[in-house]
Design a protein around this motif. Structure first.
Motif, short mmCIF file in Angstrom:
data_model
loop_
_atom_site.label_atom_id
_atom_site.label_comp_id
_atom_site.label_asym_id
_atom_site.label_seq_id
_atom_site.Cartn_x
_atom_site.Cartn_y
_atom_site.Cartn_z
N ARG A 11 36.82 18.60 -22.05
CA ARG A 11 35.80 19.66 -22.04
C ARG A 11 35.40 20.02 -20.61
O ARG A 11 35.22 21.20 -20.28
N LEU A 12 35.27 19.01 -19.75
CA LEU A 12 34.95 19.29 -18.34
C LEU A 12 36.07 20.09 -17.68
O LEU A 12 35.82 21.09 -16.99
N LEU A 13 37.30 19.64 -17.86
CA LEU A 13 38.43 20.35 -17.26
C LEU A 13 38.53 21.76 -17.82
O LEU A 13 38.78 22.72 -17.07
N PHE A 14 38.34 21.89 -19.11
CA PHE A 14 38.40 23.20 -19.76
C PHE A 14 37.36 24.15 -19.18
O PHE A 14 37.65 25.31 -18.87
N MET A 17 38.47 25.20 -15.75
CA MET A 17 39.58 26.14 -15.79
C MET A 17 39.14 27.52 -16.27
O MET A 17 39.66 28.54 -15.80
N VAL A 18 38.18 27.57 -17.18
CA VAL A 18 37.65 28.87 -17.61
C VAL A 18 37.04 29.59 -16.40
O VAL A 18 37.27 30.80 -16.19
N VAL A 172 32.76 31.43 -6.28
CA VAL A 172 31.90 30.70 -7.23
C VAL A 172 32.75 30.12 -8.35
O VAL A 172 32.56 28.96 -8.77
N GLY A 173 33.71 30.88 -8.86
CA GLY A 173 34.57 30.40 -9.94
C GLY A 173 35.36 29.17 -9.53
O GLY A 173 35.42 28.17 -10.27
N ALA A 178 36.08 23.10 -9.12
CA ALA A 178 36.11 21.88 -8.30
C ALA A 178 35.04 20.90 -8.76
O ALA A 178 35.29 19.69 -8.87
N ALA A 179 33.83 21.40 -9.05
CA ALA A 179 32.75 20.53 -9.50
C ALA A 179 33.10 19.88 -10.85
O ALA A 179 32.84 18.69 -11.07
N ALA A 180 33.70 20.68 -11.74
CA ALA A 180 34.09 20.12 -13.05
C ALA A 180 35.15 19.04 -12.87
O ALA A 180 35.10 17.98 -13.50
#
Length: 404
Positions: A11-14, A17-18, A172-173, A178-180
């Protein structure tokens, strides 16, 4: 897809990536629009896309570099670096500054290769094998859905606020991604040390593809598919103008229909792979492309929309099949090189085919070209379908309790 979305790390990676895919969908078209606005030149605007594709020649070297590092920290670092890469766009003011856009586009193309190669390895580390197809399907669903709104949003932001917003929103995206990535809890597999024969190691991805029968057939099929699709890119303009008798803006309507097909295809792609296997799924994608091309031979609106929807359906099915097969049939220490090599093998011929199509559409009736492309795609689908037993259907997803 619900099973894989119940996993906190995915979920974090998803989510990350979104965010990065939103940034990507905004940037790709808007950078070309920006160059067109500054110069008035269609050729220079098109050169922006070439600048993004050009770094593909370095893909094997990038893949070798990716395989020498831990996936998660590198994923975080490349996303931060991509955000930094976009900052020179704040300095673009006039025609003489377009070189900045070209440099940013080329560096972005390089980071795209690195992120794609890293993502395949990272997915394999955080998602069990039986859920890889669902993870790929979820990501493709979002990517195809963004094709509906991303380019329009990017062009709208540029028109309303100027080019600096592209840099700001894009940064920002990628920083969000990176934070996720930094928040993911995964034990990164240590890279396997390689021998100092770096030239041989750089080519290891291509050798693995050539030596694995299912991968060899699927990558060969994918190359042929994208050559045919690339060749047909410029035919759509002739189809809309000469066939439907409408202005160029109507192409946007057809592309929206293609995006809808892509969204539906993304949602159903994991089911297709589970039922037919990866090679069978890519063959199905090629068959859908063939139907679309053959339907466009007769220019009429009632055929145009379902034909374009058919091509949209085929793309995510083929991509999910290809990516899942690469992940399942490649050792972790080679995933970066194999992913980058497949990207280069597919994208390079496609770029050349786009140029070839631009030449041929001025010499040959577009209807005959669509017929030839459809027949060629039928042949590609048949070639892939014959090899479907090389990759049996993916294992069924087995839900497992995962902490929230």
């Amino acid at each position: 897809m619900r099973a894989v979305l119940r996993r906190p790390d995915f979920r974090l990676l998803f989510a990350g990536m979104v965010a990065s895919m939103i940034a990507e969908s905004i940037l790709l078209l808007a950078l070309g629009v920006w160059v067109k606005d500054l110069t008035g030149s269609d050729g220079l605007a098109g050169a922006t896309f070439f600048a993004i594709i050009a770094p593909m020649v370095l893909a094997p070297l990038v893949g070798w570099f990716v395989d020498r590092l831990r996936r998660r920290p590198f994923f975080v670092a490349v996303n931060i670096a991509t955000a930094v890469i976009l900052t020179p766009l704040f300095a673009v003011r006039e025609r003489t500054d377009i070189w900045i856009i070209f440099v940013v586009a080329a560096l972005y193309g390089l980071s795209y290769i690195a992120l794609s190669a890293t993502l395949n390895g990272l997915l394999k580390e955080i998602v069990p094998a039986e859920l890889l197809v669902d993870a790929n399907g979820a990501l493709q669903t979002v990517k195809q859905g963004l094709r509906l709104i991303g380019p329009l949003l990017g062009a709208g932001l540029y028109t309303a606020f100027g080019g600096w917003t592209l840099a700001a929103v894009g940064a920002v995206g990628f920083l969000t991604a990176a934070a996720a990535g930094a928040a993911i809890r995964v034990r990164d597999a240590a890279p396997i040390p390689t021998e100092p024969r770096w030239l041989a190691e750089v080519g290891a991805g291509v050798r693995h593809i050539a030596g694995e029968p299912a991968l060899r057939r699927v990558v060969t099929g994918a190359v042929l598919i994208l050559i045919v699709l690339g060749f047909g890119e410029t035919l759509y303009f002739a189809y809309v103008d000469q066939g439907l008798g409408r202005g160029p803006a109507f192409l946007g309507v057809l592309l929206s229909a293609q995006g809808i097909g892509g969204l539906v295809g993304g949602l159903g792609s994991s089911a297709v792979v589970r039922r037919l296997g990866e090679v069978g799924a890519v063959a199905t994608g090629a068959g859908l492309f063939a139907l679309g091309s053959l339907a466009l031979v007769h220019p009429t609106l009632w055929l145009a929309v379902p034909a374009i929807v058919s091509t949209g359906l085929g793309l995510p099915v083929a991509v999910v099949g290809l990516n899942t097969l690469i992940q399942r049939r490649t050792p972790p220490h080679l995933l970066g090189r194999v992913s980058a090599a497949s990207e280069a093998l597919v994208s390079g011929p496609q770029a050349a085919a786009i140029g070839g199509g631009a030449v041929m559409v001025g010499l040959v009736d577009y209807r005959l070209l669509f017929l030839l492309l459809g027949v060629a795609m039928v042949g590609v689908a048949g070639y892939l379908w014959q090899g479907r037993r090389l990759s049996p259907p993916a294992p069924s997803a087995v839900p497992e309790p995962v902490a929230a």
